[in-house]
Design an enzyme around this catalytic site. Sequence first.
Site, PDB file in Angstrom:
ATOM      1  N   SER A 127      -8.154 -31.543 -31.417  1.00 24.18           N
ATOM      2  CA  SER A 127      -8.028 -31.694 -32.871  1.00 24.18           C
ATOM      3  C   SER A 127      -8.117 -30.349 -33.572  1.00 24.18           C
ATOM      4  CB  SER A 127      -9.168 -32.595 -33.359  1.00 24.18           C
ATOM      5  OG  SER A 127      -9.337 -32.463 -34.741  1.00 24.18           O
ATOM      6  N   TYR A 152     -17.762 -34.720 -34.235  1.00 29.99           N
ATOM      7  CA  TYR A 152     -16.405 -35.063 -33.783  1.00 29.99           C
ATOM      8  C   TYR A 152     -15.737 -33.815 -33.198  1.00 29.99           C
ATOM      9  CZ  TYR A 152     -11.382 -35.972 -34.065  1.00 29.99           C
ATOM     10  OH  TYR A 152     -10.043 -36.079 -33.766  1.00 29.99           O
TER      11      TYR A 152
END
Length: 335
Positions: A127, A152
């Site tokens: 990501s 995350y």
Amino acid sequence: MKVLVTGTAGFIGSHVAHRLLDRGDEVIGVDNLNDYYEVSLKESRLSRLTPKQGFNDIRLDIADRAGMEALFAKHKPDRVVHLAAQAGVRYSLENPHAYVEANLVGHMNILEGCRHHQVEHLVYASSSSVYGANESMPFSVHDNVDHPLSLYAATKKSNELMSHTYSSLYGIPTTGLRFFTVYGPWGRPDMALFIFTRKILAGEPIDVFNYGKHKRDFTYVDDIVEGVIRTLDHVASPNDQWSGMQPDPGTSKAPYRLYNIGSNNPVELSRYIEILEDCLGRKAERNLLPMQPGDVPATYADVQALIDDVGYKPETTVEVGIARFVDWYRDYYKV
Ligand SMILES: NC(=O)c1ccc[n+]([C@@H]2O[C@H](COP(=O)([O-])OP(=O)(O)OC[C@H]3O[C@@H](n4cnc5c(N)ncnc54)[C@H](O)[C@@H]3O)[C@@H](O)[C@H]2O)c1
């Protein structure tokens, strides 16, 4: 090819599975259909895949070690596209353990499956959030990314580290793809475009964080899929020039690669909302708010590595992409 795709009921995974099936590959699709967001949307995505020839729909939690061992032993995939994860930056402040299970334990089980079943290539989702506190723009895979700002992001960075270890120890080719804010038809209900569309159509105010000054390298889902397919077909190889004296974070002397997949064209959130307003034919009532914990003010992808290795760069403009999303949304929700 027989391709194991995880997260096939998800936004990106369902699009990737369609592309693989349409070109004649066999897809072993794994998803646990968890209720992080509306399960009916996940079921609708799957219901478009299940009639297709070559699709094998499997309900399994990737954190289930024995289940994953049995899956690899039974299906013996040639290649793996690993997209299942607990996604979302903000939710990782609320429920951090979900990220450890799906993103760390789950990724471990994928790596072990690849190790014991001679998988030719593992492509997995990382990501843009791994860039964390980096401010040097555009973000490059050759930069160091040791300052994540959310759990995350830390799990995604960990996936890259874990993959490097397996590429190095067992020679498994692995490619990590850092996706930049993906949007488009069949998108995610927890993401801004979806939430804004629902609220604007309902005549409700929208929360605009960082007063709309966020910049995001919004990337249309078809462009992401093109990048996934091209990198899947381009098996990661060692970089012969790699030197431990000046270690390049984006490559290795092991068969390990990282790529950014972003549109390489950051757009301010307030502009993104204006385009959405035009597509919907309605004005939004904006509730301007400060930046949220864990968020970053801007993302901007350097995609040179992707261009150099697979000859590709995302090109769909936000005007085109948002219009396609709105068409889908109106059709799907009958509004
Ligand atoms: N959408 C984006 O903007 C974006 C940006 C960067 C990275 N990513 C990454 O891309 C991947 C796909 O994202 P998406 O937007 O399609 O998300 P998504 O939530 O729509 O899809 C993920 C799918 O994985 C499944 N899943 C989650 N945990 C699981 C588990 N433990 N076992 C089995 N299945 C499980 C979910 O049910 C879901 O269907 C994720 O790894 C995400 O972190 C997405």
